[in-house]
Write an enzyme that holds these catalytic residues in place. Structure first.
Site, PDB file in Angstrom:
ATOM      1  N   CYS A   1       3.054  -8.831   6.539  1.00  0.00           N
ATOM      2  CA  CYS A   1       2.068  -9.833   6.125  1.00  0.00           C
ATOM      3  C   CYS A   1       2.666 -11.215   5.864  1.00  0.00           C
ATOM      4  CB  CYS A   1       1.311  -9.327   4.910  1.00  0.00           C
ATOM      5  SG  CYS A   1       0.486  -7.753   5.233  1.00  0.00           S
TER       6      CYS A   1
ATOM      7  N   HIS B   1      -0.703 -15.100  -2.509  1.00  0.00           N
ATOM      8  CA  HIS B   1      -0.896 -14.027  -1.526  1.00  0.00           C
ATOM      9  C   HIS B   1      -2.071 -13.177  -1.985  1.00  0.00           C
ATOM     10  CE1 HIS B   1       0.115 -11.394   1.716  1.00  0.00           C
ATOM     11  NE2 HIS B   1       0.300 -10.364   0.916  1.00  0.00           N
TER      12      HIS B   1
ATOM     13  N   HIS C   1      -7.889  -9.487   3.581  1.00  0.00           N
ATOM     14  CA  HIS C   1      -6.463  -9.657   3.879  1.00  0.00           C
ATOM     15  C   HIS C   1      -6.288  -9.569   5.391  1.00  0.00           C
ATOM     16  CE1 HIS C   1      -2.282  -9.733   3.841  1.00  0.00           C
ATOM     17  NE2 HIS C   1      -1.988  -8.641   3.153  1.00  0.00           N
TER      18      HIS C   1
END
Length: 394
Positions: free
Chosen positions: A160, A289, A323
């Site tokens: 990620c 994040h 996400h």
């Protein structure tokens, strides 16, 4: 690092197609997450799906690249005058001096999932092109061919952090003199592997994800494609949008859990500030994040507090998009750009009360503010950490 001008930027996600839609969603606090209606997925979850991409096909000469990832990339490349901006960069520098550096975590793996479902009794996966769909390098290959570029072509797959790492690595290519400009960013799309994988880890929220909430219960997975064009900044670029700094670290604490004290995250954020020649008080907003899991958000709060205390507003925008994994760093670079251009701190969506154990300054409503610099975090499985500083060039 050498400051780089962000000549053009575009993003497409469940929040909207292109920057104007994204900007309207942020200001209006309209999220794009919906109940999952894709077949064969874990029940009761929400996703960030981009339906507008599903009917698109790549141009005929590139038809072999067709897959869910490529369709979303093609939609994104048509927005915000991005392809025209790249063409102008080619005219300035030459096609062989414009690099492509892109991140993805699963690329077009959904195409292989479909081929597997179609397999015959002999087990042969027929009728699909692995190299131009599933392979991690299919993404930069497609974008390079689509935009008529001939410079370096690099694929980044660091979970990620992939989309953010693309910015950092492209900056190094330009600083080393291997390119004069670079198309950077990332793309990732919904697939069975991702949704069932996070489901097996018991990390999927039962409604739209609510990062930083006291009662947060996990991730919503989304899909996105986001791209930027980076070039060396010159004296005439003062006040324009730029990549001011970038930092990365790898703490290797655990395969899928962050170090609870956020040591690697702190290292990446400090490296980004150092590379930009900035102090913590120079940052006006931290884009977290912020995935919505209990462990990740708590870790990030501790890491941010160690550097910024409670002086800098911070939030996650994954409540709008979900996400988006390997695309998230690039997508949130676009969020950072909007925060600077519009003077906006986008508070976490759907959060009435931030976790009271958090010590950082979590924003849960939109706040107008002059913001000259944003620090944007990305963290990934395996202890991969990356932070970008995006703001106005000096």
């Amino acid at each position: 690092m050498t400051a780089l001008r962000i000549t053009a930027i575009t993003a497409t996600s469940a929040m909207g197609v292109g920057l104007a839609a994204m900007r309207a969603a942020l200001h209006g606090r309209h999220g794009g997450l919906t109940p999952c209606d894709l077949p064969g997925m874990p029940p009761g979850i929400w996703i960030g799906r981009v339906r507008e991409a599903e009917g698109l096909e790549p141009p005929a000469p590139l038809a072999a690249f067709a897959c869910r990832n490529t369709r979303l990339v093609e939609l994104a490349l048509r927005q915000d005058g991005f392809a025209d901006a790249v063409a102008a960069a080619v005219a300035r520098h030459g096609a062989d001096r414009v690099a492509v550096v892109l991140g993805t975590s699963t690329s077009g793996i959904e195409e292989t999932e479909q081929a597997w479902a179609r397999r015959g009794a002999d087990g042969v996966l027929s009728g699909y092109d692995y190299a131009r769909t599933h392979d991690l390098h299919a993404l930069p290959r497609y974008v390079r061919a689509r935009l008529g570029l001939r410079g370096a072509c690099v694929s980044i797959s660091t979970a990620c952090t992939s989309g953010a790492r693309a910015f950092l690595d492209a900056g190094m290519l330009i600083a080393a003199g291997l390119a004069d400009a670079a198309v950077v960013g990332g793309a990732d799309t919904l697939c069975r592997l991702t949704l069932h994988g996070f489901g097996s880890l018991e990390l999927l929220a039962r409604g739209p994800t609510r990062p930083c909430a006291e009662d947060r219960d996990g991730i919503s997975i989304g899909e996105a494609a986001a791209f930027a064009l980076l070039e060396r900044a010159g004296p005439d670029d003062a006040g324009r949008l730029g990549l001011l700094g970038a930092g990365a670290s790898s703490d290797g604490h655990h395969m899928s859990s962050p170090h609870p004290e956020g040591h690697g995250a702190v290292t990446a954020m400090r490296a980004a500030l150092d590379s930009a020649g900035l102090a913590p008080h120079d940052i006006g907003y931290v884009n977290m994040h912020g995935t919505g899991t209990r462990a990740n958000d708590a870790m990030e709060d501790r890491a941010i507090t160690r550097i910024f205390g409670d002086t800098v507003p911070c939030s996650s925008t994954k409540g709008w998009t979900g996400h988006t994994l390997g695309a998230s760093g690039a997508l949130e670079a676009a969020v950072a750009a909007i925060a600077v251009e519009d003077g906006l701190v986008p508070g976490c969506l759907g959060v009435d009360r931030p976790d009271p154990s958090f010590a950082s300054r979590i924003a849960v409503t939109n706040t107008p503010a002059r913001i000259d610099r944003v620090l944007s975090n990305s963290f990934g499985f395996g202890g991969s950490n990356c932070a970008l500083v995006i703001g106005r060039l000096a």
